[in-house]
Design an enzyme around this catalytic site. Structure first.
Site, PDB file in Angstrom:
ATOM      1  CG  HIS A 101      41.650  50.337  47.198  1.00 39.61           C
ATOM      2  ND1 HIS A 101      42.484  49.360  46.798  1.00 39.61           N
ATOM      3  CD2 HIS A 101      41.670  50.149  48.574  1.00 39.61           C
ATOM      4  CE1 HIS A 101      42.854  48.496  47.710  1.00 39.61           C
ATOM      5  NE2 HIS A 101      42.232  49.034  48.925  1.00 39.61           N
TER       6      HIS A 101
ATOM      7  CG  ASN B  82      45.049  42.880  42.350  1.00 36.17           C
ATOM      8  OD1 ASN B  82      45.416  42.053  42.919  1.00 36.17           O
ATOM      9  ND2 ASN B  82      45.103  42.928  41.183  1.00 36.17           N
TER      10      ASN B  82
ATOM     11  NE  ARG C  29      40.675  46.459  50.125  1.00 34.07           N
ATOM     12  CZ  ARG C  29      41.583  45.473  49.790  1.00 34.07           C
ATOM     13  NH1 ARG C  29      41.200  44.599  48.970  1.00 34.07           N
ATOM     14  NH2 ARG C  29      42.738  45.601  49.987  1.00 34.07           N
TER      15      ARG C  29
HETATM   16  C1  HEM Z   1      43.077  52.420  57.741  1.00 36.50           C
HETATM   17  C2  HEM Z   1      43.664  51.814  56.726  1.00 36.50           C
HETATM   18  C3  HEM Z   1      43.137  50.620  55.933  1.00 36.50           C
HETATM   19  C4  HEM Z   1      43.988  49.549  55.772  1.00 36.50           C
HETATM   20  C5  HEM Z   1      45.598  49.294  56.328  1.00 36.50           C
HETATM   21  C6  HEM Z   1      43.343  48.533  54.827  1.00 36.50           C
HETATM   22  C7  HEM Z   1      43.610  47.245  54.716  1.00 36.50           C
HETATM   23  C8  HEM Z   1      42.898  46.380  54.108  1.00 36.50           C
HETATM   24  C9  HEM Z   1      43.091  45.115  53.789  1.00 36.50           C
HETATM   25  C10 HEM Z   1      44.609  44.538  53.816  1.00 36.50           C
HETATM   26  C11 HEM Z   1      42.175  44.225  53.274  1.00 36.50           C
HETATM   27  C12 HEM Z   1      41.925  42.591  53.066  1.00 36.50           C
HETATM   28  C13 HEM Z   1      42.695  42.416  51.477  1.00 36.50           C
HETATM   29  C14 HEM Z   1      42.861  40.965  51.544  1.00 36.50           C
HETATM   30  O1  HEM Z   1      43.881  40.309  52.065  1.00 36.50           O
HETATM   31  O2  HEM Z   1      41.854  40.384  50.659  1.00 36.50           O
HETATM   32  C15 HEM Z   1      40.851  45.247  53.488  1.00 36.50           C
HETATM   33  C16 HEM Z   1      39.763  44.639  53.210  1.00 36.50           C
HETATM   34  C17 HEM Z   1      38.673  45.718  53.176  1.00 36.50           C
HETATM   35  N1  HEM Z   1      38.690  47.019  53.707  1.00 36.50           N
HETATM   36 FE1  HEM Z   1      40.111  48.017  54.286  1.00 36.50          FE
HETATM   37  N2  HEM Z   1      41.737  49.000  54.830  1.00 36.50           N
HETATM   38  C18 HEM Z   1      41.957  50.356  55.300  1.00 36.50           C
HETATM   39  C19 HEM Z   1      40.867  50.990  55.276  1.00 36.50           C
HETATM   40  C20 HEM Z   1      39.577  50.893  54.738  1.00 36.50           C
HETATM   41  C21 HEM Z   1      38.602  52.005  54.537  1.00 36.50           C
HETATM   42  C22 HEM Z   1      38.613  53.374  54.931  1.00 36.50           C
HETATM   43  C23 HEM Z   1      37.478  51.305  53.891  1.00 36.50           C
HETATM   44  C24 HEM Z   1      35.966  51.936  53.490  1.00 36.50           C
HETATM   45  C25 HEM Z   1      35.590  52.875  54.161  1.00 36.50           C
HETATM   46  C26 HEM Z   1      38.196  49.778  53.995  1.00 36.50           C
HETATM   47  C27 HEM Z   1      37.042  48.711  53.651  1.00 36.50           C
HETATM   48  C28 HEM Z   1      37.496  47.441  53.293  1.00 36.50           C
HETATM   49  C29 HEM Z   1      36.367  46.516  53.076  1.00 36.50           C
HETATM   50  C30 HEM Z   1      34.910  46.571  53.119  1.00 36.50           C
HETATM   51  C31 HEM Z   1      37.272  45.252  52.909  1.00 36.50           C
HETATM   52  C32 HEM Z   1      36.715  43.717  52.486  1.00 36.50           C
HETATM   53  C33 HEM Z   1      36.753  43.512  51.115  1.00 36.50           C
HETATM   54  C34 HEM Z   1      36.257  42.379  50.781  1.00 36.50           C
HETATM   55  O3  HEM Z   1      35.486  41.525  51.565  1.00 36.50           O
HETATM   56  O4  HEM Z   1      36.108  42.100  49.529  1.00 36.50           O
HETATM   57  N3  HEM Z   1      39.117  49.738  54.473  1.00 36.50           N
HETATM   58  N4  HEM Z   1      41.660  46.243  53.977  1.00 36.50           N
HETATM   59  C1  LIG Z   2      45.523  41.763  40.221  1.00 38.94           C
HETATM   60  O1  LIG Z   2      46.695  42.088  39.545  1.00 38.94           O
HETATM   61  C2  LIG Z   2      47.008  40.794  38.754  1.00 38.94           C
HETATM   62  C3  LIG Z   2      48.544  41.244  38.304  1.00 38.94           C
HETATM   63  O2  LIG Z   2      49.496  42.091  39.167  1.00 38.94           O
HETATM   64  C4  LIG Z   2      46.272  40.691  37.962  1.00 38.94           C
HETATM   65  O3  LIG Z   2      46.471  39.341  37.105  1.00 38.94           O
HETATM   66  C5  LIG Z   2      44.833  40.179  38.279  1.00 38.94           C
HETATM   67  O4  LIG Z   2      43.755  40.091  37.330  1.00 38.94           O
HETATM   68  C6  LIG Z   2      44.482  41.469  39.231  1.00 38.94           C
HETATM   69  N1  LIG Z   2      43.275  41.204  39.915  1.00 38.94           N
HETATM   70  C7  LIG Z   2      41.923  41.830  39.800  1.00 38.94           C
HETATM   71  C8  LIG Z   2      40.791  41.417  40.424  1.00 38.94           C
HETATM   72  O5  LIG Z   2      41.939  42.782  38.937  1.00 38.94           O
END
Ligand code: HEM
Ligand SMILES: *[C@@H]1O[C@H](CO)[C@@H](O)[C@H](O)[C@H]1NC(C)=O
Ligand SMILES: *[C@@H]1O[C@H](CO)[C@@H](O)[C@H](O)[C@H]1NC(C)=O
Ligand SMILES: *[C@@H]1O[C@H](CO)[C@@H](O)[C@H](O)[C@H]1NC(C)=O
Length: 314
Positions: free
Chosen positions: A59, A87, A55
């Site tokens: 980003h 984040n 991810r």
């Molecule tokens: C298409 C648009 C995308 C949207 C709207 C999106 C949105 C999100 C959101 C909201 C989360 C969860 C955050 C949370 O609540 O913890 C997430 C997690 C994740 N995203 Fe996306 N994402 C997108 C594209 C991508 C792309 C292009 C990749 C990588 C190629 C990616 C890889 C991941 C991964 C691996 C996670 C899991 C992170 C974890 O478990 O720590 N995403 N994404």
């Molecule tokens: C996410 O952002 C908050 C403040 O907006 C910060 O306190 C926190 O450390 C951040 N988390 C990470 C994993 O960087």
């Protein structure tokens, strides 16, 4: 055969004049080995690492291009990207610190943090059972990182039109968008990212009608209201530690976690790609690799610095 032909037309190869797969061959021949070993041992001791590092690359490249702006820490006068609103699942920054420290010993001021981010993303995909590919290298590190720019990331509430627009702004096409969304074959989401689909979805519908009703019930149990557990959430696919095409199969079954995932199956512009990737994992792997190379080309800096510490500008 028509959809397949169309797919090839979407795959216009774009080479990048500045990046090179052999970039560190002379200057730091062990660079990728050092990064791989660091990423691998971190992934073994913390299973959250692969998803986090994948991810991170997304980003990084979507904000100011692939310039490691995501790794810069906030300073007294500036709130950095990593401290911007979405984040929640960012983390595992320590892996980059560890890799960079070893690289600075092996070949000082040579390997950019932006390249480490790109190589680590490839490594975690391979480690999780996905494909391997050669990473183009030679990116330079940026000097600016602003929390308010994370507003430019696509949101999980986006519809297909908005998703296409967001990717197109970075020179990425519809196929890239659908293939890269397959990154959600790894990892986890907090309730806040999909909760709006579960209750009071619209004036006429309580839950998002695009969601499989059984899956909606499962998610409601994981995310009760009120919710005392701020870490509550759901894995993004049922095989969240394995890089496979199960994400697309889940979407076909109505089990996409985000509205933006499920939307891909409910719009004719992307539905055929979801179906092809759900049916053919080899095809998904090939297209994912091609699209990761494209993602790694977004707004790269040709001239600039190689940070000594990925958290601060030199
Ligand atoms: C298409 C648009 C995308 C949207 C709207 C999106 C949105 C999100 C959101 C909201 C989360 C969860 C955050 C949370 O609540 O913890 C997430 C997690 C994740 N995203 Fe996306 N994402 C997108 C594209 C991508 C792309 C292009 C990749 C990588 C190629 C990616 C890889 C991941 C991964 C691996 C996670 C899991 C992170 C974890 O478990 O720590 N995403 N994404
Ligand atoms: C996410 O952002 C908050 C403040 O907006 C910060 O306190 C926190 O450390 C951040 N988390 C990470 C994993 O960087
Ligand atoms: C972010 O804030 C800076 C000033 O700190 C401003 O110049 C810039 O336009 C803002 N960007 C966005 C996307 O709001
Ligand atoms: C997608 O969302 C945008 C913003 O909410 C809206 O203006 C547009 O009509 C939507 N498009 C489709 C096809 O639903």
């Amino acid at each position: 055969m028509a959809p397949l032909l169309f797919l090839f037309l979407l795959m216009i190869p774009v080479s990048n004049a500045f990046l090179d797969v052999n970039y560190y061959d002379e200057t730091c021949p062990n660079a990728e080995k050092i990064i791989y070993e660091t990423v691998h041992s971190a992934s073994v001791s913390d299973p959250k690492v692969p998803a986090r590092l994948l991810r991170m690359f997304f980003h990084d490249c979507f904000i100011r291009g692939c310039d490691a702006s995501i790794l810069l820490d906030s300073t007294p006068g500036n709130q950095a990207e990593k401290d911007g609103p979405p984040n929640l699942s960012l983390g595992a920054f320590y892996v980059f610190d560890a890799a960079k420290e070893k690289l600075e010993k092996a070949c000082p001021r040579t390997v950019s943090c932006a390249d480490i981010v790109a190589i680590a993303a490839r490594d975690v995909v391979t480690i999780s059972g996905g494909p391997y590919w050669s990473v183009f290298k030679g990116r330079k590190d940026g000097t600016v990182s602003r929390a308010n720019e994370t507003i430019n990331l696509p949101a999980p509430s986006f519809n297909v039109t908005q998703l296409i627009q967001s990717f197109l702004q970075r020179g990425l096409g519809i196929k890239d968008m659908v293939a890269l969304s397959g990154g959600h074959t790894l990892g986890f989401s907090h309730c806040s990212s999909f909760e709006s689909r579960l209750r009071n979805f619209s004036p006429s519908q309580d839950t998002d009608p695009s969601m499989n009703p059984e899956f909606a019930e499962t998610l409601k149990k994981k995310c009760p209201k009120p919710n005392k557990d701020k870490n509550a959430g759901e894995f993004l696919d049922s095989t969240a530690a394995t890089f496979d095409n199960n994400y697309y199969k889940q979407i076909v079954a109505g089990n996409g976690v985000f509205g933006s995932d499920q939307a891909l199956y409910n719009d004719y512009k992307t539905k055929w790609l979801v179906e092809m990737f759900a049916d053919d994992q080899t095809l998904f792997f090939e297209e994912f690799v091609a699209s990761m190379v494209m993602l790694g080309n977004v707004d790269i800096i040709e001239e600039g610095e190689v940070r000594v510490n990925c958290r601060v500008v030199n």
